[in-house]
Design a protein around this motif. Structure first.
Motif, PDB file in Angstrom:
ATOM      1  N   GLU A 257      16.171   5.848   7.263  1.00 49.58           N
ATOM      2  CA  GLU A 257      17.619   5.967   7.338  1.00 49.58           C
ATOM      3  C   GLU A 257      18.427   4.546   7.450  1.00 49.58           C
ATOM      4  N   ALA A 258      19.505   4.392   6.521  1.00 46.59           N
ATOM      5  CA  ALA A 258      20.259   3.384   6.680  1.00 46.59           C
ATOM      6  C   ALA A 258      20.766   3.069   8.058  1.00 46.59           C
ATOM      7  N   GLY A 259      20.722   1.930   8.658  1.00 47.61           N
ATOM      8  CA  GLY A 259      21.488   1.584   9.852  1.00 47.61           C
ATOM      9  C   GLY A 259      20.376   1.954  11.025  1.00 47.61           C
ATOM     10  N   ALA A 260      19.284   2.163  10.852  1.00 47.88           N
ATOM     11  CA  ALA A 260      18.284   2.282  11.748  1.00 47.88           C
ATOM     12  C   ALA A 260      17.229   1.316  11.915  1.00 47.88           C
ATOM     13  N   PRO A 261      17.638   0.068  12.435  1.00 43.60           N
ATOM     14  CA  PRO A 261      17.037  -1.347  12.545  1.00 43.60           C
ATOM     15  C   PRO A 261      15.624  -1.002  13.328  1.00 43.60           C
ATOM     16  N   THR A 262      15.521  -0.107  13.909  1.00 43.79           N
ATOM     17  CA  THR A 262      14.502   0.056  14.884  1.00 43.79           C
ATOM     18  C   THR A 262      13.251   0.886  14.175  1.00 43.79           C
ATOM     19  N   GLY A 263      13.628   1.276  13.042  1.00 39.66           N
ATOM     20  CA  GLY A 263      12.799   2.002  12.212  1.00 39.66           C
ATOM     21  C   GLY A 263      12.799   3.612  12.540  1.00 39.66           C
ATOM     22  N   ARG A 264      13.465   3.934  13.635  1.00 37.40           N
ATOM     23  CA  ARG A 264      13.640   5.539  14.147  1.00 37.40           C
ATOM     24  C   ARG A 264      14.449   5.920  13.073  1.00 37.40           C
ATOM     25  N   THR A 265      14.325   7.044  12.635  1.00 33.65           N
ATOM     26  CA  THR A 265      15.434   7.798  11.694  1.00 33.65           C
ATOM     27  C   THR A 265      15.947   8.983  12.718  1.00 33.65           C
TER      28      THR A 265
ATOM     29  N   LEU B  18       0.667  -1.248   0.019  1.00 32.75           N
ATOM     30  CA  LEU B  18      -0.117   0.002   0.166  1.00 32.75           C
ATOM     31  C   LEU B  18       0.831   1.122   0.061  1.00 32.75           C
ATOM     32  N   ALA B  19       2.108   1.259   0.744  1.00 33.89           N
ATOM     33  CA  ALA B  19       2.897   2.328   0.736  1.00 33.89           C
ATOM     34  C   ALA B  19       4.171   1.962   1.351  1.00 33.89           C
ATOM     35  N   ALA B  20       5.300   2.737   1.049  1.00 30.58           N
ATOM     36  CA  ALA B  20       6.448   2.466   1.712  1.00 30.58           C
ATOM     37  C   ALA B  20       7.000   3.644   2.221  1.00 30.58           C
ATOM     38  N   VAL B  21       7.488   3.605   3.157  1.00 31.98           N
ATOM     39  CA  VAL B  21       8.242   5.029   4.212  1.00 31.98           C
ATOM     40  C   VAL B  21       9.668   4.911   4.161  1.00 31.98           C
ATOM     41  N   PRO B  22      10.358   5.774   3.362  1.00 25.95           N
ATOM     42  CA  PRO B  22      11.752   5.595   3.294  1.00 25.95           C
ATOM     43  C   PRO B  22      12.554   5.952   4.732  1.00 25.95           C
TER      44      PRO B  22
END
Length: 86
Positions: free
Chosen positions: A71-79, A65-69
């Motif tokens: 940051e590389a190296g942010a495995p928790t999903g936090r940018t 449905l969608a993709a959220v860009p």
């Protein structure tokens, strides 16, 4: 294994003497007939699955449905931006 595509369906092909069995993402549906359409890489165009002699059936795939860009190296999903706002 989970498969994702825009239409939410995969076309399953049994294979022939010259092609192995495979699954191909359904790209869209024919508006007139309702037939699933897949990319024919040799023609460079969409083609109805029923045109293939080895077409077997359709299977559900998870729909994107969608993709959220992120940051590389942010495995928790936090940018970086979300860490700065803490």
């Amino acid at each position: 294994m989970r498969y994702f595509n825009q239409a939410g369906w995969l076309a399953i092909f049994n294979g022939t003497e010259s092609l192995i069995g495979r699954s191909v993402a359904v790209e869209e549906w024919d508006e007139t007939t309702g037939t699933a359409l897949v990319v024919d890489p040799q023609r460079g165009a969409l083609r109805p699955v029923t045109d293939y002699p080895d077409f077997s059936h359709l299977e559900r795939a998870d729909q994107v449905l969608a993709a959220v860009p992120g940051e590389a190296g942010a495995p928790t999903g936090r940018t970086k931006a979300s860490r700065e706002h803490r």
